[in-house]
Design an enzyme around this catalytic site. Structure first.
Site, short mmCIF file in Angstrom:
data_model
loop_
_atom_site.label_atom_id
_atom_site.label_comp_id
_atom_site.label_asym_id
_atom_site.label_seq_id
_atom_site.Cartn_x
_atom_site.Cartn_y
_atom_site.Cartn_z
N SER A 1 100.43 4.59 102.49
CA SER A 1 100.65 3.54 103.48
C SER A 1 102.11 3.15 103.51
O SER A 1 102.84 3.32 102.51
CB SER A 1 99.81 2.31 103.13
OG SER A 1 100.16 1.19 103.93
N TYR B 1 97.00 -4.29 97.22
CA TYR B 1 96.97 -3.11 98.09
C TYR B 1 98.32 -2.38 98.04
O TYR B 1 98.37 -1.15 97.87
CB TYR B 1 96.64 -3.53 99.52
CG TYR B 1 96.57 -2.40 100.51
CD1 TYR B 1 95.45 -1.56 100.56
CD2 TYR B 1 97.61 -2.16 101.41
CE1 TYR B 1 95.38 -0.52 101.47
CE2 TYR B 1 97.54 -1.12 102.32
CZ TYR B 1 96.43 -0.30 102.35
OH TYR B 1 96.35 0.74 103.27
#
Length: 253
Positions: A140, A153
């Site tokens: 990501s 995350y």
């Protein structure tokens, strides 16, 4: 790198029922791969030619017996030929401030987003070596740039990208390992978060230099490319798919 034609090759895709996951299944199928699709959910409505196996990634990390059972299921599906591509796509995005995030939230984030990709890679490494295969980790933009409440995350994605670069030193030349670092992708989940907030969605799009967010198919096509012999010299790379937003400052001016 890849000596077998794609129609004789198997791709294992985790998180296959999500927006990017479904695109991955479609694009690898279109490229001629046979597919083993996994997801923690069992709401399976994919084509009959897709082999679906329900998989709890956190349990796979914690329970070695469960992990071995999953390996043998996949081995049976592939008739012993093994997979040639592993796409570690599944992830959980638990948002919480550093002051309040719980141990369970933290450990679940790491188990699913980081440890599961590692142990799946370890589990299938011999098959991947035999098939001159490839691992693609869906990381990501949060691996390098993030925002408030994304501490768990973002940390797991930073570690996943680092794992991608470091694993190749152990694996060598028989298996290629690369990662994709997408920014905002127009999945159903993303769009649902902007229902009734169309102006905010437009602002998100325009903040990207391309003037839009990405599509699941664009991520999936990049994963197929990274798994192909056309990317034979791409090894240990973490490729940005950000529409240019990676170079933008969030500046009030």
């Amino acid at each position: 790198m890849q000596t077998l034609c794609s129609k004789n090759r198997w791709a294992l895709i985790t998180g296959a029922l999500g927006g990017i996951g479904r695109a991955l299944v479609n694009e690898f199928t279109n490229a001629g791969y046979k597919i083993v699709a996994t997801d923690i959910n069992d709401d399976f409505d994919m084509p009959e030619n897709i082999h679906f196996v329900q998989l709890d990634l956190e349990k796979l990390v914690i329970d070695e017996v469960y992990a071995n059972e999953f390996y043998y299921k996949v081995n049976k599906i592939t008739h012993g030929t093994g997979i040639s591509t592993l796409v570690n796509n599944a992830a959980v995005q638990i948002l919480a401030n550093t002051r309040v995030i719980t141990r369970k939230q933290w450990s679940t984030s790491f188990n699913v987003n980081l440890s599961a990709p590692f142990f799946l890679s370890q589990m299938f490494i011999n098959d991947l070596e035999s098939n001159s295969g490839s691992i693609v980790n869906i990381s990501s933009i949060h691996a390098t740039q993030t925002k408030k409440q994304f501490v768990a995350y973002a940390t797991t994605k930073a570690a996943l990208s680092a794992m991608t670069r470091n694993m190749v030193l152990d694996i060598g030349s028989r298996v290629r390992v690369n990662a994709i670092e997408p920014a905002a992708i127009a999945t159903d989940m993303l769009k649902a978060g902007f229902i009734g907030k169309e102006e905010l969605y437009q602002r998100l799009e325009m903040f990207h230099p391309l003037g839009r967010v990405g599509t699941p198919n664009e991520v999936a096509k990049l994963a197929v490319f990274l798994s192909s012999e056309n990317a034979g010299f791409v090894q240990g790379a973490c490729i940005s798919a950000s529409g240019g937003i990676q170079g933008c400052l969030s500046d009030p001016m």
